[in-house]
Design a protein around this motif. Sequence first.
Motif, PDB file in Angstrom:
ATOM      1  N   LEU A  94      14.113 -36.535 -12.358  1.00  0.00           N
ATOM      2  CA  LEU A  94      13.894 -35.095 -12.258  1.00  0.00           C
ATOM      3  C   LEU A  94      15.178 -34.265 -12.311  1.00  0.00           C
ATOM      4  CD1 LEU A  94      11.497 -33.132 -12.006  1.00  0.00           C
ATOM      5  CD2 LEU A  94      11.843 -33.165  -9.534  1.00  0.00           C
ATOM      6  N   ARG A 132      19.143 -24.864  -5.254  1.00  0.00           N
ATOM      7  CA  ARG A 132      17.888 -24.493  -4.587  1.00  0.00           C
ATOM      8  C   ARG A 132      17.726 -25.243  -3.276  1.00  0.00           C
ATOM      9  NH1 ARG A 132      13.761 -24.609  -9.792  1.00  0.00           N
ATOM     10  NH2 ARG A 132      14.550 -22.732 -10.825  1.00  0.00           N
ATOM     11  N   ALA A 148      12.460 -26.293 -16.590  1.00  0.00           N
ATOM     12  CA  ALA A 148      13.315 -25.712 -15.566  1.00  0.00           C
ATOM     13  C   ALA A 148      13.853 -24.363 -16.040  1.00  0.00           C
ATOM     14  CB  ALA A 148      14.471 -26.643 -15.248  1.00  0.00           C
ATOM     15  N   VAL A 169       4.652 -30.788 -14.162  1.00  0.00           N
ATOM     16  CA  VAL A 169       5.994 -30.285 -14.408  1.00  0.00           C
ATOM     17  C   VAL A 169       5.948 -29.019 -15.271  1.00  0.00           C
ATOM     18  CG1 VAL A 169       7.123 -32.544 -14.205  1.00  0.00           C
ATOM     19  CG2 VAL A 169       6.269 -31.783 -16.453  1.00  0.00           C
ATOM     20  N   GLU A 228      20.170 -24.312 -10.587  1.00  0.00           N
ATOM     21  CA  GLU A 228      19.967 -25.739 -10.571  1.00  0.00           C
ATOM     22  C   GLU A 228      19.261 -26.162  -9.294  1.00  0.00           C
ATOM     23  OE1 GLU A 228      23.603 -27.762 -11.116  1.00  0.00           O
ATOM     24  OE2 GLU A 228      23.911 -27.040 -13.166  1.00  0.00           O
ATOM     25  N   TRP A 229      18.597 -27.338  -9.384  1.00  0.00           N
ATOM     26  CA  TRP A 229      17.826 -27.806  -8.231  1.00  0.00           C
ATOM     27  C   TRP A 229      18.720 -28.054  -7.025  1.00  0.00           C
ATOM     28  CZ3 TRP A 229      18.427 -32.368  -5.650  1.00  0.00           C
ATOM     29  CH2 TRP A 229      19.209 -33.345  -6.266  1.00  0.00           C
ATOM     30  N   TYR A 258      13.210 -30.542 -16.423  1.00  0.00           N
ATOM     31  CA  TYR A 258      11.917 -30.134 -15.881  1.00  0.00           C
ATOM     32  C   TYR A 258      12.028 -29.949 -14.362  1.00  0.00           C
ATOM     33  CZ  TYR A 258       9.612 -31.406 -20.281  1.00  0.00           C
ATOM     34  OH  TYR A 258       9.223 -31.487 -21.596  1.00  0.00           O
ATOM     35  N   GLU A 259      11.049 -29.286 -13.811  1.00  0.00           N
ATOM     36  CA  GLU A 259      10.913 -29.168 -12.363  1.00  0.00           C
ATOM     37  C   GLU A 259       9.433 -29.239 -12.013  1.00  0.00           C
ATOM     38  OE1 GLU A 259      10.994 -24.281 -12.022  1.00  0.00           O
ATOM     39  OE2 GLU A 259      12.872 -25.413 -11.876  1.00  0.00           O
ATOM     40  N   CYS A 287       9.358 -24.424  -5.178  1.00  0.00           N
ATOM     41  CA  CYS A 287       8.298 -25.398  -5.404  1.00  0.00           C
ATOM     42  C   CYS A 287       7.309 -25.301  -4.246  1.00  0.00           C
ATOM     43  CB  CYS A 287       8.862 -26.818  -5.528  1.00  0.00           C
ATOM     44  SG  CYS A 287       9.751 -27.424  -4.087  1.00  0.00           S
TER      45      CYS A 287
END
Length: 283
Positions: free
Chosen positions: A247, A6, A282, A279, A2-3, A252-253, A33
């Motif tokens: 987001l 990260r 994810a 995008v 998951e973001w 999506y990422e 990213c």
Amino acid sequence: MEWTERFNQAIRYIEEHISEEIDYKELAQAACCSSYHFQRMFSYLAGVPLSEYIRRRRMSLAAVDLQGGREKIIDVGLKYGYSSPTAFNRAFQSVHGVAPSAVKNQGVCVKSFPPLVFQFSLKGAEELNYRIETKEAFRILGKSYPLHREIEQNFLEVPQMWQEAAASGMIAAMLPLMDGQPKGVLGVSACGDGEQWRYYIAVASSARADGSWEEYTVPGGTWAVFPGAGTGKSIQELERRIVTEWLPASGYEFAEGPDVEVYFQPDPRHTRYEVWIPVKKAV
């Protein structure tokens, strides 16, 4: 991953390298990213620019070192990347409000900025309209301007670029060249890690570049497209909501590729626009 994990991984990277020169590319890789997208997301999520967060963390740790009373000020400054005592003194005072020499005295108050921990929280009941669009590469013609690697400076300078473009008649001159999609005057942030960062004020066009204009090809990809209306400040607010509200829960990422702003009415006081965010699904 998951973001949130990260970004917490990126925070751990900062802590592990806090006394070294921190490579934004390496930091962004920890968050999966580009350095451009990482800085922008960090600024919106943390409420403080990445460079300022790192400075606050370093000065917090420097204050702890100086409170021990054993280390020399010049050595503490060098430890956190300041080869000039004057630069270290200026940075320290901007955070703590006192000079480094004062901290060696007992009873002097300093500030502590602990490491951030990112957590997901649901917020905002206001809707965000968007669509997902896959588009082939398209060519633009216009003028480009250099962008800073620390993006908070660009928030100040990009509006000045638009003012200059409008006052010089450049925008009016490029409108007859527009014959492609997306229709509108474009603001394109070409900020890949492998290229020199530049901001294009341009139009989608197949016209020949005769030396008066610069050309750039926006690579094909998938975009999340958000419509809006208002001023330049409303665009920044929309971008903040995209990062902080849409987001994290979208599935999506960020993908590699430039951000695109599409202005349907190039009036800085009130305009209709779209914000295009590259995008990918994810992982």
